[in-house]
Design an enzyme around this catalytic site. Structure first.
Site, mmCIF file in Angstrom:
data_model
loop_
_atom_site.group_PDB
_atom_site.id
_atom_site.type_symbol
_atom_site.label_atom_id
_atom_site.label_comp_id
_atom_site.label_asym_id
_atom_site.label_seq_id
_atom_site.Cartn_x
_atom_site.Cartn_y
_atom_site.Cartn_z
ATOM 1 N N ASN A 91 -6.657 -24.675 27.999
ATOM 2 C CA ASN A 91 -6.409 -25.919 27.787
ATOM 3 C C ASN A 91 -6.054 -26.294 26.165
ATOM 4 O O ASN A 91 -5.483 -27.165 25.956
ATOM 5 C CB ASN A 91 -7.818 -26.648 27.900
ATOM 6 C CG ASN A 91 -7.872 -28.065 27.366
ATOM 7 O OD1 ASN A 91 -7.319 -28.992 27.727
ATOM 8 N ND2 ASN A 91 -8.582 -28.104 26.315
ATOM 9 N N SER A 143 1.242 -31.172 31.088
ATOM 10 C CA SER A 143 1.128 -32.647 30.801
ATOM 11 C C SER A 143 2.078 -33.375 31.628
ATOM 12 O O SER A 143 3.217 -32.653 31.949
ATOM 13 C CB SER A 143 1.863 -32.732 29.300
ATOM 14 O OG SER A 143 2.221 -34.146 29.079
ATOM 15 N N TYR A 156 7.230 -31.002 22.455
ATOM 16 C CA TYR A 156 6.042 -30.817 22.976
ATOM 17 C C TYR A 156 6.236 -30.715 24.284
ATOM 18 O O TYR A 156 5.693 -29.934 25.152
ATOM 19 C CB TYR A 156 5.239 -32.260 22.949
ATOM 20 C CG TYR A 156 4.096 -32.327 23.809
ATOM 21 C CD1 TYR A 156 2.843 -31.429 23.384
ATOM 22 C CD2 TYR A 156 3.828 -33.058 24.601
ATOM 23 C CE1 TYR A 156 1.427 -31.715 24.252
ATOM 24 C CE2 TYR A 156 2.511 -33.383 25.384
ATOM 25 C CZ TYR A 156 1.621 -32.685 25.021
ATOM 26 O OH TYR A 156 0.406 -32.757 25.778
ATOM 27 N N LYS A 160 5.230 -27.728 27.150
ATOM 28 C CA LYS A 160 4.478 -27.748 28.565
ATOM 29 C C LYS A 160 5.149 -27.426 29.678
ATOM 30 O O LYS A 160 4.793 -26.727 30.740
ATOM 31 C CB LYS A 160 4.024 -29.280 28.366
ATOM 32 C CG LYS A 160 3.089 -29.594 27.478
ATOM 33 C CD LYS A 160 1.820 -28.677 27.585
ATOM 34 C CE LYS A 160 0.708 -29.054 26.492
ATOM 35 N NZ LYS A 160 -0.710 -28.410 26.702
HETATM 36 N N1 LIG Z 1 -4.690 -36.251 25.242
HETATM 37 C C1 LIG Z 1 -3.447 -36.519 26.260
HETATM 38 O O1 LIG Z 1 -3.138 -37.735 26.619
HETATM 39 C C2 LIG Z 1 -2.913 -35.359 26.903
HETATM 40 C C3 LIG Z 1 -2.045 -35.609 27.970
HETATM 41 C C4 LIG Z 1 -1.477 -34.446 28.822
HETATM 42 C C5 LIG Z 1 -2.115 -33.096 28.273
HETATM 43 N N2 LIG Z 1 -2.837 -32.921 27.076
HETATM 44 C C6 LIG Z 1 -3.320 -31.792 26.785
HETATM 45 O O2 LIG Z 1 -4.608 -31.571 26.888
HETATM 46 C C7 LIG Z 1 -5.021 -30.334 26.113
HETATM 47 C C8 LIG Z 1 -6.229 -30.784 25.347
HETATM 48 O O3 LIG Z 1 -5.645 -31.857 24.547
HETATM 49 P P1 LIG Z 1 -6.857 -33.291 24.077
HETATM 50 O O4 LIG Z 1 -5.841 -34.396 24.351
HETATM 51 O O5 LIG Z 1 -7.925 -32.902 24.381
HETATM 52 O O6 LIG Z 1 -6.526 -33.040 22.231
HETATM 53 P P2 LIG Z 1 -7.456 -32.252 21.283
HETATM 54 O O7 LIG Z 1 -8.761 -33.423 21.354
HETATM 55 O O8 LIG Z 1 -6.602 -32.775 19.832
HETATM 56 O O9 LIG Z 1 -8.131 -31.233 21.665
HETATM 57 C C9 LIG Z 1 -7.149 -30.044 21.346
HETATM 58 C C10 LIG Z 1 -8.023 -28.844 21.649
HETATM 59 O O10 LIG Z 1 -7.017 -27.795 21.391
HETATM 60 C C11 LIG Z 1 -7.677 -26.777 20.296
HETATM 61 N N3 LIG Z 1 -6.615 -26.087 19.499
HETATM 62 C C12 LIG Z 1 -5.483 -26.684 18.992
HETATM 63 N N4 LIG Z 1 -4.753 -25.569 18.619
HETATM 64 C C13 LIG Z 1 -5.476 -24.499 18.917
HETATM 65 C C14 LIG Z 1 -5.399 -22.959 18.456
HETATM 66 N N5 LIG Z 1 -4.347 -22.799 17.741
HETATM 67 N N6 LIG Z 1 -6.364 -22.023 18.996
HETATM 68 C C15 LIG Z 1 -7.411 -22.667 19.541
HETATM 69 N N7 LIG Z 1 -7.553 -23.933 19.985
HETATM 70 C C16 LIG Z 1 -6.537 -24.586 19.572
HETATM 71 C C17 LIG Z 1 -8.492 -27.823 19.411
HETATM 72 O O11 LIG Z 1 -9.485 -27.195 18.710
HETATM 73 P P3 LIG Z 1 -9.329 -26.656 17.186
HETATM 74 O O12 LIG Z 1 -8.658 -27.505 16.287
HETATM 75 O O13 LIG Z 1 -10.848 -26.563 16.913
HETATM 76 O O14 LIG Z 1 -8.867 -25.178 17.187
HETATM 77 C C18 LIG Z 1 -9.170 -28.668 20.391
HETATM 78 O O15 LIG Z 1 -10.290 -27.869 20.895
HETATM 79 C C19 LIG Z 1 -3.835 -30.008 25.234
HETATM 80 O O16 LIG Z 1 -3.210 -28.755 25.745
HETATM 81 C C20 LIG Z 1 -2.986 -31.280 25.488
HETATM 82 O O17 LIG Z 1 -1.662 -30.757 25.274
HETATM 83 C C21 LIG Z 1 -3.324 -33.890 26.472
#
Ligand SMILES: NC(=O)c1ccc[n+]([C@@H]2O[C@H](COP(=O)([O-])OP(=O)(O)OC[C@H]3O[C@@H](n4cnc5c(N)ncnc54)[C@H](OP(=O)(O)O)[C@@H]3O)[C@@H](O)[C@H]2O)c1
Length: 261
Positions: A91, A143, A156, A160
């Site tokens: 994730n 996504s 982005y 994905k």
């Molecule tokens: N929010 C949305 O609308 C949405 C929609 C579609 C897909 N997504 C996808 O859902 C996933 C989770 O996103 P979120 O929305 O929950 O955002 P978020 O709250 O920013 O969470 C992102 C997570 O990824 C971790 N991360 C980032 N870079 C990393 C790295 N290099 N190594 C290890 N961990 C890493 C972060 O932890 P640390 O910073 O502690 O490493 C955090 O736990 C992502 O893949 C995102 O693209 C989100």
């Protein structure tokens, strides 16, 4: 998690969740840890430690998904502690928008490194552990942005789309081994990743809601887990209309986005 019949598939499993320190990953961790052995990975050790204080049964292993050595050490730790993995939820991810007026290939590389190669590095170390499970299951976070050419999302959504396409082929290769595979296409979820978005985010949902939708999809072993349907069907429909009209619509979104920035 509601106690529906299919949810019984999500109990007593060894589950590794990356990107577990915030947002969707944290919500998944909170829900899944109730009935499973969950291993939570992210870079922020402090946030993971806070989660563990809240849920003592949680195993935390800090690692950066762009660093294969750190992931190899994490997998070694999982092998020592559990011997195998039943489910990987890859994730971890990050979102940066491209400004084509100041084209930045370093930004594109970062998106590919964290989102796509981060997934690949995680998969590489997780596969041998998953192969020791009776019912191995693999989920990758993509996504709904892959369904349409949304403005400023070039880097982005390309990162994905690479995940989505990789999972399509992987299904052909791993299903014969007994793997269940899922690729997750959420719409907008209210997390740190979307907090600074300065454009309308229709049907945005809370991380807990998103986590419940994902867990339900995993329990039912759906290949494509996408939600909310109102948004994902609209984006998929957009892809089917003639490109002249489609690009006129997305260009108008682009003008609105730039106007607001
Ligand atoms: N929010 C949305 O609308 C949405 C929609 C579609 C897909 N997504 C996808 O859902 C996933 C989770 O996103 P979120 O929305 O929950 O955002 P978020 O709250 O920013 O969470 C992102 C997570 O990824 C971790 N991360 C980032 N870079 C990393 C790295 N290099 N190594 C290890 N961990 C890493 C972060 O932890 P640390 O910073 O502690 O490493 C955090 O736990 C992502 O893949 C995102 O693209 C989100």
């Amino acid at each position: 998690m509601s106690a529906s019949k299919s949810d019984s598939h999500m109990q007593g499993r060894v589950i590794w969740i990356t990107g577990a320190s915030s947002g969707i990953g944290k919500a998944l961790t909170r829900q899944l840890v109730q009935h499973n052995q969950v291993i939570a990975t992210a870079r922020s050790e402090d946030k993971l430690a806070q989660l563990q204080a809240e849920m003592p049964q949680l195993k935390i292993i800090p690692a950066d998904v762009t660093q294969p050595d750190q992931l190899a050490a994490a997998a070694q730790q999982i092998e020592t502690d559990f011997g195998h993995l039943d489910l990987l939820i890859a994730n971890a991810g990050h979102c940066e928008y491209l400004d084509v007026r100041q084209f930045d290939s370093a930004l594109v590389r970062r998106m590919m490194e964290v989102n796509f190669m981060g997934f690949i590095h995680t998969l590489e170390v997780a596969l041998p552990l998953l192969r020791r499970s009776r019912y191995p299951q693999l989920a990758a976070m993509s996504s709904s942005s892959v369904y349409a050419g949304l403005p400023r999302a070039e880097a982005y959504s390309a990162s994905k789309a690479a995940i989505t396409q990789f999972m399509e082929s992987l299904a052909a290769d791993l299903r014969p081994e007994g793997f269940s595979l899922s690729v997750i296409h959420p719409g907008f979820v209210d997390t740190d990743l979307t907090r600074n978005n300065n454009f309308p985010m229709p049907l945005i949902m809370a991380p807990d809601q998103a986590a419940s939708r994902i867990i339900r999809g995993l329990a039912r072993q759906r290949f494509n887990i996408d939600f909310p349907k109102g948004l994902t069907w609209t984006l998929r429909f957009l892809k089917t209309i003639p490109y002249v009209l489609r690009h006129r619509i997305t260009a108008s979104m682009s003008r609105n986005t730039q106007h607001e920035s």
